[in-house]
Design a protein around this motif. Sequence first.
Motif, PDB file in Angstrom:
ATOM      1  N   HIS A  17       0.828  -1.208   0.000  1.00  0.00           N
ATOM      2  CA  HIS A  17       0.000   0.000   0.000  1.00  0.00           C
ATOM      3  C   HIS A  17       0.865   1.261   0.000  1.00  0.00           C
ATOM      4  O   HIS A  17       0.630   2.193  -0.765  1.00  0.00           O
ATOM      5  CB  HIS A  17      -0.919   0.009   1.222  1.00  0.00           C
ATOM      6  CG  HIS A  17      -1.861  -1.151   1.290  1.00  0.00           C
ATOM      7  ND1 HIS A  17      -2.956  -1.264   0.456  1.00  0.00           N
ATOM      8  CD2 HIS A  17      -1.866  -2.257   2.079  1.00  0.00           C
ATOM      9  CE1 HIS A  17      -3.601  -2.390   0.738  1.00  0.00           C
ATOM     10  NE2 HIS A  17      -2.958  -3.010   1.714  1.00  0.00           N
ATOM     11  N   THR A  18       1.876   1.272   0.872  1.00  0.00           N
ATOM     12  CA  THR A  18       2.739   2.448   0.955  1.00  0.00           C
ATOM     13  C   THR A  18       3.656   2.541  -0.252  1.00  0.00           C
ATOM     14  O   THR A  18       3.940   3.637  -0.748  1.00  0.00           O
ATOM     15  CB  THR A  18       3.555   2.417   2.257  1.00  0.00           C
ATOM     16  OG1 THR A  18       2.639   2.378   3.373  1.00  0.00           O
ATOM     17  CG2 THR A  18       4.417   3.659   2.399  1.00  0.00           C
ATOM     18  N   GLN A  19       4.127   1.387  -0.761  1.00  0.00           N
ATOM     19  CA  GLN A  19       4.923   1.404  -1.989  1.00  0.00           C
ATOM     20  C   GLN A  19       4.142   2.030  -3.135  1.00  0.00           C
ATOM     21  O   GLN A  19       4.693   2.788  -3.936  1.00  0.00           O
ATOM     22  CB  GLN A  19       5.335  -0.020  -2.365  1.00  0.00           C
ATOM     23  CG  GLN A  19       6.468  -0.589  -1.535  1.00  0.00           C
ATOM     24  CD  GLN A  19       6.868  -1.977  -2.023  1.00  0.00           C
ATOM     25  OE1 GLN A  19       6.613  -2.349  -3.170  1.00  0.00           O
ATOM     26  NE2 GLN A  19       7.471  -2.748  -1.155  1.00  0.00           N
ATOM     27  N   ALA A  20       2.853   1.697  -3.226  1.00  0.00           N
ATOM     28  CA  ALA A  20       2.019   2.266  -4.285  1.00  0.00           C
ATOM     29  C   ALA A  20       1.925   3.777  -4.139  1.00  0.00           C
ATOM     30  O   ALA A  20       1.960   4.513  -5.136  1.00  0.00           O
ATOM     31  CB  ALA A  20       0.631   1.637  -4.251  1.00  0.00           C
ATOM     32  N   GLY A 178      -4.778   0.528 -13.833  1.00  0.00           N
ATOM     33  CA  GLY A 178      -3.685  -0.302 -13.349  1.00  0.00           C
ATOM     34  C   GLY A 178      -3.117   0.279 -12.071  1.00  0.00           C
ATOM     35  O   GLY A 178      -3.354   1.440 -11.725  1.00  0.00           O
ATOM     36  N   ILE A 179      -2.381  -0.537 -11.347  1.00  0.00           N
ATOM     37  CA  ILE A 179      -1.753  -0.109 -10.097  1.00  0.00           C
ATOM     38  C   ILE A 179      -0.483   0.669 -10.428  1.00  0.00           C
ATOM     39  O   ILE A 179       0.292   0.254 -11.293  1.00  0.00           O
ATOM     40  CB  ILE A 179      -1.437  -1.329  -9.215  1.00  0.00           C
ATOM     41  CG1 ILE A 179      -2.739  -2.031  -8.812  1.00  0.00           C
ATOM     42  CG2 ILE A 179      -0.655  -0.934  -7.967  1.00  0.00           C
ATOM     43  CD1 ILE A 179      -2.543  -3.359  -8.112  1.00  0.00           C
ATOM     44  N   PRO A 180      -0.223   1.796  -9.764  1.00  0.00           N
ATOM     45  CA  PRO A 180       0.970   2.587 -10.099  1.00  0.00           C
ATOM     46  C   PRO A 180       2.253   1.879  -9.685  1.00  0.00           C
ATOM     47  O   PRO A 180       2.327   1.253  -8.631  1.00  0.00           O
ATOM     48  CB  PRO A 180       0.771   3.875  -9.290  1.00  0.00           C
ATOM     49  CG  PRO A 180      -0.070   3.466  -8.125  1.00  0.00           C
ATOM     50  CD  PRO A 180      -0.999   2.409  -8.658  1.00  0.00           C
ATOM     51  N   VAL A 181       3.274   1.969 -10.527  1.00  0.00           N
ATOM     52  CA  VAL A 181       4.613   1.500 -10.179  1.00  0.00           C
ATOM     53  C   VAL A 181       5.582   2.670 -10.332  1.00  0.00           C
ATOM     54  O   VAL A 181       5.306   3.641 -11.042  1.00  0.00           O
ATOM     55  CB  VAL A 181       5.061   0.320 -11.067  1.00  0.00           C
ATOM     56  CG1 VAL A 181       4.197  -0.909 -10.814  1.00  0.00           C
ATOM     57  CG2 VAL A 181       5.048   0.691 -12.551  1.00  0.00           C
ATOM     58  N   HIS A 182       6.702   2.576  -9.645  1.00  0.00           N
ATOM     59  CA  HIS A 182       7.711   3.642  -9.688  1.00  0.00           C
ATOM     60  C   HIS A 182       8.210   3.828 -11.125  1.00  0.00           C
ATOM     61  O   HIS A 182       8.285   2.857 -11.893  1.00  0.00           O
ATOM     62  CB  HIS A 182       8.872   3.277  -8.758  1.00  0.00           C
ATOM     63  CG  HIS A 182       9.810   4.402  -8.489  1.00  0.00           C
ATOM     64  ND1 HIS A 182      10.797   4.777  -9.377  1.00  0.00           N
ATOM     65  CD2 HIS A 182       9.912   5.252  -7.424  1.00  0.00           C
ATOM     66  CE1 HIS A 182      11.470   5.804  -8.875  1.00  0.00           C
ATOM     67  NE2 HIS A 182      10.952   6.114  -7.690  1.00  0.00           N
ATOM     68  N   PRO A 183       8.559   5.050 -11.510  1.00  0.00           N
ATOM     69  CA  PRO A 183       9.081   5.276 -12.867  1.00  0.00           C
ATOM     70  C   PRO A 183      10.260   4.381 -13.244  1.00  0.00           C
ATOM     71  O   PRO A 183      10.502   4.164 -14.440  1.00  0.00           O
ATOM     72  CB  PRO A 183       9.494   6.754 -12.833  1.00  0.00           C
ATOM     73  CG  PRO A 183       8.564   7.374 -11.846  1.00  0.00           C
ATOM     74  CD  PRO A 183       8.348   6.329 -10.792  1.00  0.00           C
ATOM     75  N   GLY A 283      -0.110  -7.392  -4.740  1.00  0.00           N
ATOM     76  CA  GLY A 283      -0.530  -6.635  -5.915  1.00  0.00           C
ATOM     77  C   GLY A 283       0.560  -5.759  -6.480  1.00  0.00           C
ATOM     78  O   GLY A 283       0.721  -5.641  -7.701  1.00  0.00           O
ATOM     79  N   MET A 284       1.355  -5.159  -5.600  1.00  0.00           N
ATOM     80  CA  MET A 284       2.396  -4.236  -6.047  1.00  0.00           C
ATOM     81  C   MET A 284       3.522  -4.974  -6.764  1.00  0.00           C
ATOM     82  O   MET A 284       3.909  -4.624  -7.881  1.00  0.00           O
ATOM     83  CB  MET A 284       2.942  -3.484  -4.833  1.00  0.00           C
ATOM     84  CG  MET A 284       3.802  -2.297  -5.182  1.00  0.00           C
ATOM     85  SD  MET A 284       2.806  -1.011  -5.945  1.00  0.00           S
ATOM     86  CE  MET A 284       4.100   0.028  -6.590  1.00  0.00           C
ATOM     87  N   THR A 285       4.063  -6.017  -6.120  1.00  0.00           N
ATOM     88  CA  THR A 285       5.185  -6.749  -6.714  1.00  0.00           C
ATOM     89  C   THR A 285       4.779  -7.399  -8.031  1.00  0.00           C
ATOM     90  O   THR A 285       5.546  -7.394  -9.008  1.00  0.00           O
ATOM     91  CB  THR A 285       5.708  -7.822  -5.745  1.00  0.00           C
ATOM     92  OG1 THR A 285       6.100  -7.200  -4.522  1.00  0.00           O
ATOM     93  CG2 THR A 285       6.903  -8.549  -6.327  1.00  0.00           C
ATOM     94  N   CYS A 286       3.571  -7.966  -8.080  1.00  0.00           N
ATOM     95  CA  CYS A 286       3.101  -8.591  -9.319  1.00  0.00           C
ATOM     96  C   CYS A 286       2.991  -7.571 -10.445  1.00  0.00           C
ATOM     97  O   CYS A 286       3.334  -7.872 -11.597  1.00  0.00           O
ATOM     98  CB  CYS A 286       1.751  -9.264  -9.092  1.00  0.00           C
ATOM     99  SG  CYS A 286       1.829 -10.732  -8.062  1.00  0.00           S
ATOM    100  N   THR A 287       2.532  -6.379 -10.134  1.00  0.00           N
ATOM    101  CA  THR A 287       2.411  -5.346 -11.161  1.00  0.00           C
ATOM    102  C   THR A 287       3.792  -4.905 -11.636  1.00  0.00           C
ATOM    103  O   THR A 287       4.005  -4.674 -12.834  1.00  0.00           O
ATOM    104  CB  THR A 287       1.626  -4.138 -10.621  1.00  0.00           C
ATOM    105  OG1 THR A 287       0.373  -4.578 -10.109  1.00  0.00           O
ATOM    106  CG2 THR A 287       1.373  -3.125 -11.725  1.00  0.00           C
TER     107      THR A 287
END
Length: 370
Positions: A17-20, A178-183, A283-287
Amino acid sequence: MRKKRVLLLSEGFGSGHTQAAYALAAGLRQLDHGIQPKVIELGSFLNPILGPLIISAYRKTVSKQPKMVGLMYRSNYKKSLNRLAQLALHRMFYTHTTQVITQLKPDLIVCTHPVPNAVVSRIKRLGLDLKICTVITDYDAHGSWVNQQVNKYLVSTSLVKKKLTDRGVEADRVEITGIPVHPNFWTSYDKEEVRSQFGLKSLPTVLIMGGGWGLIEDELLEYMTKWRESVQLIFCIGNNEKVREKMMAVPQFQHPNIRVLGFTKEISKLMDAADVLVTKPGGMTCTEGMSKGIPMLFYQPIPGQEEENCEYFIQNGFGEMLDSTDVISKWFTIIQEPLAAGKYRSELLSKRNQQYEPTSCPNAVLQLMQ
């Protein structure tokens, strides 16, 4: 001219959640220098003693009694947090939330966890003029996310949108981004250059991630190390130093083709250096893995949202369940054939381009700011 302010509120129940929130903040800065984002884990920020204790208790429950976590998730699956629960949360942690919001004067509040989403929605209902955007950080939609005060939901898939509309959320308040990922995950790095940067060998490489808390099953670890003469293994244990120390003390992990890493900010490059990703289906790592087009093997999903995440990525061809040593043997053999490994990567990148655009989520937030 004052920069427009985005306040991103999360909680530390799991690292995703915080990573997102931080990923979205970085994406906003990259796309628009006139945006000033700020990320806060609200409970720990407002109650630095009690907040971390509750998160620690949750962590222990996840690792020791995952079935209980799943039972709690399913028992209230279709229910929003009721007003009594929202009031209790407000009294326990967030009596100063209104003051924080008033002081920071955000033009938009983005919530990446259901708890701050519920609390801020209650504050809005009580009369404070707020614009709220909620980013659902899994491939499922628990009822606790649903609040009528939310102006816009940004979700991962059409299925998540349908689950929200089935619970009464108007379709025009839900956007599939989609779930946001870091640039750092928006583009790919050259595999051999990255391997050289990290002192890795030009060998078939497997990246094994234990989630932010380093939860990995010992039996599978032991079997993977049997391939260490022909396959390079990179274990990322996150913040779990006890697990890292335990692994480093075992002779089978003391090998030139095995790396055991703690917390690192270089996951995006390590995914490009690797041929297969072994991970918990957060969810974050998979994205992030999908954005890199790396084949994924999923192990021990926590009952609830991780099971839903797992189902989505397996059904869409981005990964496979790691439920036996046979699966390890299959993939560790495939990646030793460069042409086969390259083919899988190309196919997944093509599939990703059809289903996921990593800039969609920050662009949707920028649109809300206008």
